[in-house]
Structures are given as structure tokens and as C-alpha cells.
Write a protein that holds these residues in place. Sequence first.
Motif, PDB file in Angstrom:
ATOM      1  N   ALA A 131       3.948  22.848 -15.414  1.00 12.65           N
ATOM      2  CA  ALA A 131       4.742  24.161 -15.194  1.00 12.65           C
ATOM      3  C   ALA A 131       5.751  24.257 -16.279  1.00 12.65           C
ATOM      4  N   ALA A 132       6.296  23.183 -16.785  1.00 13.67           N
ATOM      5  CA  ALA A 132       7.323  23.344 -17.959  1.00 13.67           C
ATOM      6  C   ALA A 132       6.431  24.110 -19.232  1.00 13.67           C
ATOM      7  N   ALA A 133       5.295  23.596 -19.307  1.00 13.14           N
ATOM      8  CA  ALA A 133       4.537  24.136 -20.689  1.00 13.14           C
ATOM      9  C   ALA A 133       4.195  25.601 -20.390  1.00 13.14           C
ATOM     10  N   LEU A 134       3.704  25.959 -19.100  1.00 16.90           N
ATOM     11  CA  LEU A 134       3.456  27.521 -18.774  1.00 16.90           C
ATOM     12  C   LEU A 134       4.801  28.369 -19.042  1.00 16.90           C
TER      13      LEU A 134
ATOM     14  N   GLY B 106       0.647  -1.117  -0.028  1.00 20.21           N
ATOM     15  CA  GLY B 106       0.205  -0.031  -0.103  1.00 20.21           C
ATOM     16  C   GLY B 106       0.845   1.227  -0.232  1.00 20.21           C
ATOM     17  N   ALA B 107       1.713   1.250   0.692  1.00 21.52           N
ATOM     18  CA  ALA B 107       2.813   2.430   0.837  1.00 21.52           C
ATOM     19  C   ALA B 107       3.438   2.643  -0.574  1.00 21.52           C
ATOM     20  N   ALA B 108       3.664   1.373  -1.076  1.00 24.65           N
ATOM     21  CA  ALA B 108       4.588   1.476  -2.548  1.00 24.65           C
ATOM     22  C   ALA B 108       3.567   2.128  -3.448  1.00 24.65           C
ATOM     23  N   GLY B 109       2.386   1.878  -3.801  1.00 26.50           N
ATOM     24  CA  GLY B 109       1.466   2.323  -4.547  1.00 26.50           C
ATOM     25  C   GLY B 109       0.998   3.669  -4.237  1.00 26.50           C
ATOM     26  N   PHE B 110       0.933   4.208  -3.088  1.00 22.33           N
ATOM     27  CA  PHE B 110       0.649   5.552  -2.752  1.00 22.33           C
ATOM     28  C   PHE B 110       1.873   6.562  -3.230  1.00 22.33           C
ATOM     29  N   THR B 111       3.210   6.093  -2.979  1.00 23.42           N
ATOM     30  CA  THR B 111       4.292   6.711  -3.552  1.00 23.42           C
ATOM     31  C   THR B 111       4.245   6.910  -5.095  1.00 23.42           C
ATOM     32  N   LEU B 112       3.915   5.734  -5.742  1.00 23.00           N
ATOM     33  CA  LEU B 112       3.601   6.073  -7.306  1.00 23.00           C
ATOM     34  C   LEU B 112       2.894   6.973  -7.679  1.00 23.00           C
ATOM     35  N   ILE B 113       1.541   7.198  -6.997  1.00 19.57           N
ATOM     36  CA  ILE B 113       0.625   8.014  -7.318  1.00 19.57           C
ATOM     37  C   ILE B 113       1.139   9.361  -7.170  1.00 19.57           C
ATOM     38  N   GLU B 114       1.794   9.607  -6.070  1.00 22.19           N
ATOM     39  CA  GLU B 114       2.626  10.875  -5.877  1.00 22.19           C
ATOM     40  C   GLU B 114       3.396  11.237  -6.748  1.00 22.19           C
ATOM     41  N   LEU B 115       4.185  10.247  -7.210  1.00 24.15           N
ATOM     42  CA  LEU B 115       5.265  10.477  -8.598  1.00 24.15           C
ATOM     43  C   LEU B 115       4.694  11.016  -9.841  1.00 24.15           C
ATOM     44  N   LEU B 116       3.356  10.335 -10.034  1.00 22.22           N
ATOM     45  CA  LEU B 116       2.731  10.659 -11.251  1.00 22.22           C
ATOM     46  C   LEU B 116       2.215  12.009 -11.141  1.00 22.22           C
ATOM     47  N   VAL B 117       1.703  12.171 -10.087  1.00 19.78           N
ATOM     48  CA  VAL B 117       1.202  13.701  -9.815  1.00 19.78           C
ATOM     49  C   VAL B 117       2.039  14.760  -9.922  1.00 19.78           C
ATOM     50  N   SER B 118       3.167  14.337  -9.312  1.00 21.61           N
ATOM     51  CA  SER B 118       4.358  15.353  -9.365  1.00 21.61           C
ATOM     52  C   SER B 118       4.934  15.585 -10.911  1.00 21.61           C
ATOM     53  N   LEU B 119       5.169  14.377 -11.655  1.00 21.00           N
ATOM     54  CA  LEU B 119       5.432  14.599 -13.071  1.00 21.00           C
ATOM     55  C   LEU B 119       4.319  15.323 -13.758  1.00 21.00           C
ATOM     56  N   ALA B 120       3.125  15.249 -13.487  1.00 20.12           N
ATOM     57  CA  ALA B 120       2.072  15.791 -14.249  1.00 20.12           C
ATOM     58  C   ALA B 120       2.177  17.583 -13.907  1.00 20.12           C
ATOM     59  N   LEU B 121       2.449  17.729 -12.476  1.00 24.46           N
ATOM     60  CA  LEU B 121       2.362  19.154 -12.261  1.00 24.46           C
ATOM     61  C   LEU B 121       3.901  19.837 -12.737  1.00 24.46           C
ATOM     62  N   MET B 122       4.738  18.974 -13.002  1.00 21.50           N
ATOM     63  CA  MET B 122       6.004  19.537 -13.458  1.00 21.50           C
ATOM     64  C   MET B 122       5.964  19.878 -15.162  1.00 21.50           C
ATOM     65  N   GLY B 123       4.952  18.896 -15.660  1.00 19.22           N
ATOM     66  CA  GLY B 123       4.876  19.231 -17.094  1.00 19.22           C
ATOM     67  C   GLY B 123       4.158  20.380 -17.438  1.00 19.22           C
TER      68      GLY B 123
END
Length: 234
Positions: A36-39, A17-34
Motif C-alpha cells: 500500500a505504501a509503494a502504491l 500454535g496460536a503464537a505461530g499463527f499470529t506471527l504469520i498474520e503480522l508478516l502478511v499485514s506488514l507485506a500488505l502495508m508495504g
Amino acid sequence: MSNVAGRRSQHPSVRDGAAGFTLIELLVSLALMGMAAALLLQGLAMAGVVAQRERASISGLEEVIAAQRLLRSGIERLRPVTRSDSALPIVELRGTAGILTFVGPPLDRMAPDALQRFRLTRTASGDLVLYSASIRKIDLDRDGSDLIGWTPNTLLRGVRDLSISYLGPARAGLDRGWQDRWWDRPQPPELIRIRIEFAGRDRRKWPDLIVRPRATTNAACRIDALTGRCGGES
């Protein structure tokens, strides 16, 4: 023993469960970074467009200033040369609303001190051109549309309209004021005004150029055929 086994059996599920939650956070972070880069890229592109427009505006302003300086210098120094083909004292300066022809020193101060004929006009392609030719050329078409033998000096491009006016004494019953024609007069006009409009969405602005020729009717002269200067000049 059963309790210990139960606790041990729960450990893998907790780690999963902890590993799955960390993966979601990583995906959200990548989306936010993308995002920000687009902006950021969009902002940089907009800044580039603004900078390009500013450079174009500055370049256009410099072109207008250079053209006005050259015309002012030429018109201020025009010479009221008396036409040799007339019995009356007529100055060799002819102007309409779209063409101005006059005599003056060369534009290049380093050039030989021989007078030049100048013709300011707008071409069919929208160029503001100041033509020049040595006054010693006897086969030159002074007043017609034949520009053979004239040297073109392009001042501006993209000109939609050229309007030239002349201020001087009244003639033929007209009140003193701005006129759109100055032809075969014994003296130059008191003031010459040049107005220009640019084509389309061109953002360049042309402030009215109003020039007072330094020469007066008292300075009228006849050209020396050898020196190309006014008679009596040193």
C-alpha cells in the motif's frame, strides 16, 4: 491423574500454535502495508509529474500570451515614417518572411516619448527576439545583419520556425492577398500575420497573430531631429 497430566501437556502446544499463527498474520499485514505504501508513493510521484506538466503548460501559455501582447502593441502603434534617403514617399518599414523592421513608440510607456526602431527575427539558437534602438542613432545598420547598437528583447525560446506575412494592395501584377515581402512601399500593410512553430516535443501553441496597424499612408511623417517625433506633433 494421567488424564489431568495429559491435558496439562496439551496446553503448551496450543499456545505455541496460536503464537505461530499470529506471527504469520503480522508478516502478511506488514507485506500488505508495504504494498500500500509503494502504491501510495507511486501515486504521489505520478501526481507530482502531472502537476509539474500543468505548471509548465500554464507557464508556456503565459509566455505566449505575453509575447503576443507585446508584439500586438508594438505593431498596432507603428509609425509610417517617411525615409529621408528617398525622393519618393517610402515608409520606413521593411519585412520579409523572417524579419520585420518598423518604427514606433517605446515599448515601455514610462520611457521618454522618442521613437524607436524595432526588428523582429528568430536567432540561430531558436530565440524569438525583438531588437530595439533609438531612431536618433545615425550609425545604426537599419536593414543589414549587423545588430551592433540594438538592444535585444527575448520574447520566446525554442522557436523552430518564424513566418511573417503581409496583406496589402497588389504590386507588380500580383493579386491582392498575403505576401511574404513588404519592401519600400508608400504605406504600411493593412494586416501583418505572424506564425510560429515550436521545436521538438514542445507543447506550446501559438495562435496566428494578426495585427492591423493603426497608422495609414495619410499619417506619413518626417522625423524631427531634435524631438525624435513626427513633424507637426505636439
